[in-house]
Design an enzyme around this catalytic site. Structure first.
Site, mmCIF file in Angstrom:
data_model
loop_
_atom_site.group_PDB
_atom_site.id
_atom_site.type_symbol
_atom_site.label_atom_id
_atom_site.label_comp_id
_atom_site.label_asym_id
_atom_site.label_seq_id
_atom_site.Cartn_x
_atom_site.Cartn_y
_atom_site.Cartn_z
ATOM 1 C CG HIS A 499 -1.647 1.252 1.508
ATOM 2 N ND1 HIS A 499 -2.995 1.425 1.259
ATOM 3 C CD2 HIS A 499 -1.226 2.442 2.016
ATOM 4 C CE1 HIS A 499 -3.353 2.656 1.601
ATOM 5 N NE2 HIS A 499 -2.295 3.295 2.076
ATOM 6 C CD GLU A 500 1.911 3.463 3.738
ATOM 7 O OE1 GLU A 500 2.038 4.526 3.099
ATOM 8 O OE2 GLU A 500 0.959 3.273 4.514
ATOM 9 C CG HIS A 503 0.295 6.138 -0.625
ATOM 10 N ND1 HIS A 503 -0.908 6.594 -1.125
ATOM 11 C CD2 HIS A 503 0.032 5.667 0.624
ATOM 12 C CE1 HIS A 503 -1.856 6.390 -0.215
ATOM 13 N NE2 HIS A 503 -1.313 5.835 0.848
ATOM 14 C CD GLU A 559 -4.463 6.769 1.954
ATOM 15 O OE1 GLU A 559 -4.192 5.563 2.117
ATOM 16 O OE2 GLU A 559 -3.631 7.672 2.104
ATOM 17 C CG ASP A 563 -6.578 0.360 0.757
ATOM 18 O OD1 ASP A 563 -5.510 0.327 1.393
ATOM 19 O OD2 ASP A 563 -7.660 0.715 1.272
HETATM 20 ZN ZN LIG Z 1 -2.204 5.339 2.590
#
Ligand SMILES: [Zn+2]
Length: 651
Positions: A499-500, A503, A559, A563
């Site tokens: 997830h990070e 980003h 976000e 995800d």
């Molecule tokens: Zn996040």
């Protein structure tokens, strides 16, 4: 992890809740968390309970118990910084002294506002007031220049509103009247406790609220702010200082940053600054002064008597839905550990995490990056040129795991004066912090400082530094444990790590290059294709119903892209394991999102948070993945079914 992992686990997952496997096809989140949800109780002093919150509550218990041993002499430390923290914690915990002093320590702080004669007077004192931590309608800060992150730049931001967001001030908002009434009641009590006349208090609160309302129409709402690259609006220093004809911005800023060599100011919300000349005038000064006094009184009350502390949290509790204030000792723990957060973080990490865990998790992150790279290479909708740039960005991604190598130098300056009270020490720390902040304009950018302490259950990507950071606290079950199946770890921490990483390639992060500079590295066609996919993600979530209201797809798009990328990458990593258990993977994914939160908190987050509600994070992303359907034999008509042409896959 063998190191102390069990010690932490024990308290949290004493009870295993059964998964209702028959229900997965209809509602993954409920199938996994339903039994727990039936029994879960939100602690009276918290707005929520479950996955992330349980870990945080457990760390709170562990650290409070450790620190109590230090305070009552049962334990000893030679760490000079921890000793300063403990001195401060002792001051914060000395409620007898706080009670005895009453509002006396706050008087000189408030007097500085009360004595302001007019706008000119405020302007003259503004550099000193800013360094002392007083609020301003035009907050100036020094942060890395988004287009050249090796250098610092000046930013001009907007004042934070009393209501959570400008939309609350718009006509017809259902929650605003009740919230403002609670704010008024809270401030009325605080003014009375501080010894002000009732009439003065009412007038001041009314004026403060009027000033706050006057700021709202010129600000962006949370959805506009979520598109954060639009904050980059550089103005020459001369153009910037021309925004106000009533305040000499030039003299003020030069005094603040102690240099004449200022070429530009980056304005996060130009519309607000275009209105600054009408927001702040001699005519609005009375309202503005009241706003200053109200905000300052509320902030400082937190450090005074126990009654003042409890009253000053009333509005925040109304927003979050927490039923009660924290008990005094817990409040003191948070007050002190927030001031010394990296010191407390290092204590936690060294005792409960350690270098071996750090190396283990670092290896796991490297593995996830390798899987991500493989996926980028196999990507079917990017051209070769953009693909190569994306892989370059991925290969330079910085990895920070567990805790920083060194304590930031600023903490070495936090020396507690035990002869002085809590307020005096706090104001001193504020001054040290702000002087350091404003003095860094011409210095080299410090990339080593962590934005979160190691004992925080969270993780982040910083687009300006192109780094991912995983504090030690999140590296526990159900996210990660040696006692779990590898597939469960991939569905937990694996998905969080990916997830990070994602980003770096979400609708905001994708606009920054491998050095963290805001710069387009996409071909035009690829960018168009990406924007279409991002739009599909907006539409997938927009209007979804929760018990607190509907989701705003645009607010939560970045976000959700993270995800989606995180889950599909973690799934691929899990499948590489010969003993892969994909059902366990998805079940643990749903488990980490298990949360029970107050309705107030849910409503607040729907309005201002860039993350989707947990139940949707758990349920929507699996529907985008073919493996979910085959693993659980999900068919058309089942609650978890989504037609193939509606599924969104980006990374
Ligand atoms: Zn996040």
């Amino acid at each position: 992890m063998r190191y102390n992992d069990d010690k932490l686990r024990k308290v949290i997952f004493v009870k295993q809740y059964p998964v209702d496997t028959n229900k997965i096809k209809d509602d993954l989140y409920l199938a996994v968390n339903g039994a727990w949800l039936k029994e879960a109780k939100i602690p009276a002093d918290k707005p929520a309970t479950g996955g992330f919150f349980d870990l945080a509550d457990n760390i709170e218990k562990t650290l409070m118990s450790d620190f109590e041993e230090f305070l009552n002499g049962k334990a000893h430390t030679d760490d000079p910084y921890l000793r300063e923290f403990l001195k401060y914690y002792r001051l914060a915990s000395d409620f007898d002294k706080r009670e005895k002093l009453g509002f006396t320590p706050a008087k000189p702080f408030l007097k500085q506002i009360e004595e302001l004669k007019d706008l000119k007077d405020w302007e003259t004192k503004l550099p000193a007031l800013t360094l002392a931590g007083y609020p301003s309608p035009f907050p100036i800060s020094v942060e890395p220049d988004m287009k050249n992150t090796k250098a610092y730049a000046l930013y001009a931001d907007v004042a934070s509103l009393i209501l959570p967001d400008k939309t609350y001030y718009e006509e017809g908002n259902q929650q605003a009247p009740a919230l403002l009434e609670i704010y008024r009641q809270m401030m009325t009590k605080l003014f009375a406790l501080a010894g002000y006349e009732a009439e003065f208090a009412q007038k001041t609160i009314t004026e403060a609220l009027a000033f706050d309302r006057s700021l709202a129409p010129h600000q962006k709402d949370s959805t506009e702010r979520a598109d954060y690259t639009k904050q980059y609006n550089p103005y020459t220093f001369a153009d910037f200082t021309a925004f106000s004809s009533h305040i000499d911005l030039k003299t003020y800023i030069k005094a603040l940053v102690k240099t004449d060599d200022i070429d530009k100011v980056i304005v996060t919300e130009p519309k607000y600054y275009q209105a600054l000349d009408e927001i702040l005038t001699e005519q609005t000064f009375a309202n503005f002064k009241s706003w200053l006094l109200v905000k300052s009184l509320r902030a400082i009350s937190h450090y005074l008597t126990d009654e003042a502390r409890i009253v000053s949290g009333q509005y925040a509790r109304a927003l979050s839905g927490s039923k009660e204030a924290m008990k005094p000792q817990k409040a003191a723990y948070y007050l002190a550990s927030e001031q010394f957060d990296q010191v407390v973080g290092l204590y936690y990490a060294h005792k409960y995490f350690g270098p071996k865990a750090k190396a283990d998790v670092h290896q796991m992150v490297t593995k996830m990056i390798a899987v991500y790279q493989k996926r980028l290479k196999a990507n079917t909708w990017l051209s070769q040129a953009t693909k190569e740039k994306a892989i370059l960005k991925l290969s330079t991604l910085g990895i920070n795991v567990g805790y920083p190598d060194e304590l930031h130098y600023l903490y070495k300056k936090f020396i507690v004066d035990e002869d002085k009270d809590l307020v005096a020490n706090d104001l001193n720390f504020t001054k040290i912090t702000l002087s350091d902040h404003y003095s860094r304009l011409k210095k080299e950018v410090d990339r080593t400082r962590w934005a979160m302490p190691a004992h925080m259950v969270n993780a982040y990507y910083n687009p300006s530094f192109n780094i991912i950071v995983f504090p030690a606290a999140i590296l526990q079950a159900p996210f990660y444990s040696l006692n779990q199946k590898a597939s469960e770890n991939f569905g937990g921490i694996g998905a969080v790590i990916a997830h990070e990483i994602s980003h770096a390639f979400d609708n905001n992060g994708a606009k920054f290059d491998e050095f963290g500079n805001l710069k387009n590295w996409w071909t035009k066609d690829d960018l168009n294709a990406f924007e279409k996919l991002a739009q599909a993600m907006i539409e997938q979530f927009d209007g979804l119903q929760t018990e607190a209201g509907k989701v705003n797809g645009k607010l939560v798009v970045s976000e959700n892209i993270a995800d989606a990328g995180g889950l599909s990458c973690a799934l691929e990593a899990a499948k590489e394991d010969p003993q892969a258990d994909i059902a366990a993977f998805f079940i643990n994914w749903a488990r980490i999102w298990g949360t029970k939160a107050s309705l107030e908190r849910q409503k607040l987050l729907l309005a201002i948070d860039v993350h989707s509600p947990h139940v949707l994070r758990a349920n929507v992303q699996p529907k985008n993945l073919a493996d979910f359907y085959t693993t659980f034999n999900v068919q058309p008509g089942d609650g978890m079914w989504l037609d193939e042409d509606k599924r969104v896959n980006i990374w």
